[in-house]
Motif scaffolding. Structure first.
Motif, short mmCIF file in Angstrom:
data_model
loop_
_atom_site.label_atom_id
_atom_site.label_comp_id
_atom_site.label_asym_id
_atom_site.label_seq_id
_atom_site.Cartn_x
_atom_site.Cartn_y
_atom_site.Cartn_z
N GLY B 257 1.76 -0.24 7.05
CA GLY B 257 1.39 0.66 5.96
C GLY B 257 2.09 2.00 5.90
N ASP B 258 2.84 2.37 6.91
CA ASP B 258 3.51 3.67 6.90
C ASP B 258 4.96 3.57 6.46
OD1 ASP B 258 2.42 6.25 7.35
OD2 ASP B 258 1.63 5.55 9.26
N ALA B 259 5.27 2.57 5.66
CA ALA B 259 6.66 2.34 5.27
C ALA B 259 7.21 3.47 4.41
CB ALA B 259 6.77 1.02 4.52
N ALA B 260 8.52 3.57 4.38
CA ALA B 260 9.22 4.47 3.47
C ALA B 260 10.06 3.59 2.55
CB ALA B 260 10.10 5.41 4.26
N GLY B 261 10.58 4.17 1.48
CA GLY B 261 11.57 3.44 0.72
C GLY B 261 11.16 3.04 -0.69
N ASN B 262 9.96 3.42 -1.13
CA ASN B 262 9.57 3.09 -2.49
C ASN B 262 8.59 4.14 -3.00
OD1 ASN B 262 7.55 1.71 -4.46
ND2 ASN B 262 9.40 0.51 -4.59
N ALA B 263 8.98 4.82 -4.09
CA ALA B 263 8.20 5.97 -4.56
C ALA B 263 6.80 5.56 -5.02
CB ALA B 263 8.95 6.66 -5.69
N LEU B 264 6.71 4.44 -5.76
CA LEU B 264 5.41 4.02 -6.31
C LEU B 264 4.45 3.64 -5.18
CD1 LEU B 264 3.78 3.34 -8.89
CD2 LEU B 264 4.57 0.98 -8.62
N GLN B 265 4.97 2.86 -4.21
CA GLN B 265 4.14 2.45 -3.07
C GLN B 265 3.71 3.66 -2.25
OE1 GLN B 265 3.10 -0.52 -1.53
NE2 GLN B 265 3.71 -1.89 -3.17
N THR B 266 4.63 4.63 -2.11
CA THR B 266 4.30 5.83 -1.34
C THR B 266 3.17 6.60 -2.03
OG1 THR B 266 6.56 5.96 -0.55
CG2 THR B 266 5.24 7.96 -0.35
N LEU B 267 3.29 6.72 -3.36
CA LEU B 267 2.27 7.46 -4.11
C LEU B 267 0.90 6.78 -3.97
CD1 LEU B 267 1.59 9.72 -6.20
CD2 LEU B 267 1.97 7.99 -7.97
N ILE B 268 0.86 5.48 -4.22
CA ILE B 268 -0.44 4.79 -4.26
C ILE B 268 -0.99 4.57 -2.85
CG2 ILE B 268 -1.63 2.69 -4.99
CD1 ILE B 268 0.58 2.39 -7.11
N GLY B 269 -0.11 4.13 -1.95
CA GLY B 269 -0.59 3.74 -0.63
C GLY B 269 -0.67 4.87 0.37
N THR B 270 0.33 5.75 0.35
CA THR B 270 0.39 6.79 1.38
C THR B 270 -0.27 8.08 0.92
OG1 THR B 270 2.52 5.81 1.97
CG2 THR B 270 1.94 7.87 3.05
N LYS B 271 0.03 8.51 -0.31
CA LYS B 271 -0.50 9.80 -0.78
C LYS B 271 -1.93 9.65 -1.30
CE LYS B 271 3.44 11.94 -0.05
NZ LYS B 271 3.59 12.43 1.33
N LEU B 272 -2.13 8.74 -2.25
CA LEU B 272 -3.47 8.60 -2.84
C LEU B 272 -4.39 7.72 -2.00
CD1 LEU B 272 -2.46 8.13 -6.60
CD2 LEU B 272 -3.23 10.23 -5.48
N LYS B 273 -3.79 6.92 -1.12
CA LYS B 273 -4.56 6.03 -0.24
C LYS B 273 -5.47 5.09 -1.02
CE LYS B 273 -4.22 9.06 3.78
NZ LYS B 273 -3.28 10.04 3.24
#
Ligand SMILES: [Zn+2]
Ligand SMILES: [Zn+2]
Lengths: 182, 382
Positions: B257-273
């Motif tokens: 779950g801590d991947a990098a490399g995709n803005a949409l996934q980062t926003l939904i999964g990492t930032k907004l959780k």
């Protein structure tokens, strides 16, 4: 309905595919070792709990051994208790827990202060390692933060002189710490 | 005793905590000699795993000396130097009987989907972990293994998780001789998966990451072909081109779950959780594997939903396999591989840190500073 719909012994070749050596799920589903069906094993001794344990509604009985770290407390604990009324397949169960986690951070700071301990947040975030190995990054982040703070103050000053807003709000903003170092 | 204390996302420190006690007749108390910070601890550290309560102690990779045992412990005695698998497993339940020690039914009250894990949030049972001077070890007769005289404790501590997890990732890939295996993630688990892929007969091993020093390490340690996805326009297209447009036989997700490399996934999964982490490594694995291939997942994702291209799994006839490693099942084989020199776990250790410096160690590892591959804590001195 009868227990056996058909007599499988009359089907030619029946069971020919039942060789577990051909089972692609091995060892994730290890059929040879699966002698029991359902909750039939000899259970270990049950551990007693002297703290509150929240339990998944999907368990029909408490596991024999349980973790006793940090029982639920405060408002985050109330949210956790509510979350545990919902199953593991309910998205809200997890979202409530995540929300409780965020609130728990604030409770942690209040708890520290209540014990007369002012948490050294930069140290807890590994500022020393950042300083040692990423000086440029740290300086950049500090500069960006300082820039943002200054800009915020200037915007608020400008607006205050226009609206004659109450003093104090800009100072509060300037004090808000950075969320993270990374 | 001194123990790591989680205070919130990106914040940890060392505090005085009460000594752990025997709470169950099959418990042991272990004085920790070595304890690692794991890549999956970073999911906790970043606040991505639900029910990670402030005040808990992390640490599921540790070895140490048995101090005290409960009345029902038969196989261990005080003074034994043991390595402790990260799974808390009873050895008796339906799942333990099948060797699924990562899926024990008698060790986690808070969830049924995952067994108990030391120091891994209340979703994994609410146990305090081994980033401390002392730790309570439940079911002490089942998990712990006495470290053989000839084995370096640095190798032993890596047998508690990263070595078996990487090895099981390769095992679940069902690799056949000559297969092309792509490993996403060049952290310790990805490195071990890539190295293990050769043991299963791979003909070609490719490692994908975005941090140069980790790729350099993978190139020599695994040894593998390495590519930095930041330097490649579209990693899936690139991998297809590398494999005659067919795709890899086996893809391994060693990221989670801590991947990098995709803005949409980062926003939904990492930032907004709002999903259980950033699932881009899994996307790439599903889309880069060939039709009928196998995707093996050992990267840690949270228990909620994830945006994953399940349609491509169906259309391509992909076999998905995934699990927490069943450490105990794999130990005998892995001990043999270490003794024969086929794997060299301790070579991955780059940092040795006193417990007091844990906040810096977490930050160093999380921010990928100073060439950090694997940090080891020494809670009771060297
Ligand atoms: Zn680990
Ligand atoms: Zn079990």
């Amino acid at each position: 309905m009868s227990e056996n719909l058909v007599d499988t012994s009359t089907i030619r070749g029946w069971g020919a595919d039942a060789n577990s050596d051909n089972d692609p799920t091995f060892p994730i589903r290890h059929r040879e070792a699966q002698e029991t069906r359902g909750l039939t094993w000899t259970r270990p001794t049950q551990q007693d709990a002297d703290v509150e344990i929240l339990q998944s509604v999907e368990h029909n009985r408490r596991p024999a051994v349980i973790g006793t770290s940090t029982p639920p407390s405060g408002i985050s604990g109330m949210i956790r208790r509510y979350a545990f009324r919902r199953s593991e397949s309910d998205w809200l169960h997890w979202l409530l827990l995540m929300g409780a986690d965020r609130l728990n951070v604030v409770e942690g700071v209040i708890d520290d202060l209540g014990k007369g301990h002012v948490p050294n947040i930069p140290a807890e975030m590994g500022a020393r390692a950042e300083w040692k190995h990423n000086k440029k990054g740290l300086v950049t982040k500090a500069a960006v933060l300082a820039g943002l703070t200054t800009a915020t103050i200037l915007v608020f000053r400008a607006r205050r002189s226009k609206d004659e807003a109450k003093p104090g709000d800009a100072d509060m903003l300037a004090l808000s710490p950075p969320e993270t170092f990374s | 005793m001194l123990a790591m204390n989680y205070r919130g996302p990106y914040r940890v420190r060392v505090d005085e905590k009460p000594m752990p006690a025997i709470l169950h007749p099959e418990d042991a108390i272990v004085r920790v000699t070595r304890s690692c910070i794991c890549g999956s601890d970073l999911h906790l550290y970043h606040g991505m795993v639900p029910d990670t309560r402030v005040g808990t102690t992390f640490g599921h990779e540790f070895c140490g000396v048995v101090e005290q045992v409960g009345p029902e412990v038969r196989n261990l005695k005080p003074g034994d130097h043991v390595l402790v698998p990260f799974n808390i497993a009873c050895g008796k339940c339906e799942f333990c009987q099948q060797g699924l020690f990562g899926n024990c039914h008698e060790s986690n009250a808070q969830a049924t989907a995952v067994g108990g894990i030391f120091g891994y949030s209340h979703t994994a049972g609410g146990y305090d972990g081994g980033q401390a001077q002392y730790v309570r070890v439940p079911y002490a007769d089942v998990g712990p293994m006495v470290i053989p005289d000839w084995m370096d404790p640095d190798d032993a501590v890596l047998l508690t998780d990263v070595v078996p997890t990487g090895y099981q990732a390769a095992e679940m890939g069902g690799i056949r001789p000559g297969d092309t295996v792509v490993v996403f993630g060049a952290g310790p688990v990805g490195l071990m998966a890539a190295r293990s892929a050769w043991l299963f007969g791979a003909g070609r091993v490719i490692v994908i990451d975005h941090i140069e020093y980790r790729l350099d390490f993978a190139r020599t340690y695994c040894p593998a072909e390495v590519y930095n996805f930041r330097e490649i326009d579209d990693i899936v297209v690139f991998l297809k081109k590398q494999t005659d447009s067919l795709g890899a036989d086996v893809c391994i997700d060693a990221v989670g779950g801590d991947a990098a490399g995709n803005a949409l996934q980062t926003l939904i999964g990492t930032k907004l959780k709002l999903e259980a982490g950033n699932a881009i490594a899994l996307h790439w694995a599903i889309n880069s594997v060939k039709k009928g291939g196998v995707v093996s997942i050992v990267g840690v994702y949270g228990p909620t939903g994830n945006i994953v291209p399940i349609g491509n799994v169906v259309n391509k006839g992909i076999t998905l396999r995934a699990n927490q490693a069943s450490v105990k099942r794999l130990l005998p084989r892995l001990v043999e591989h270490i003794r024969e020199g086929r794997i060299d776990p301790k070579a991955m250790i780059t940092h040795r840190v006193p417990l007091a410096d844990i906040a810096d160690a977490y930050h160093l590892f999380s921010a990928k500073l100073d060439g950090c591959i694997k940090p080891v804590l020494l809670p009771n001195g060297a």
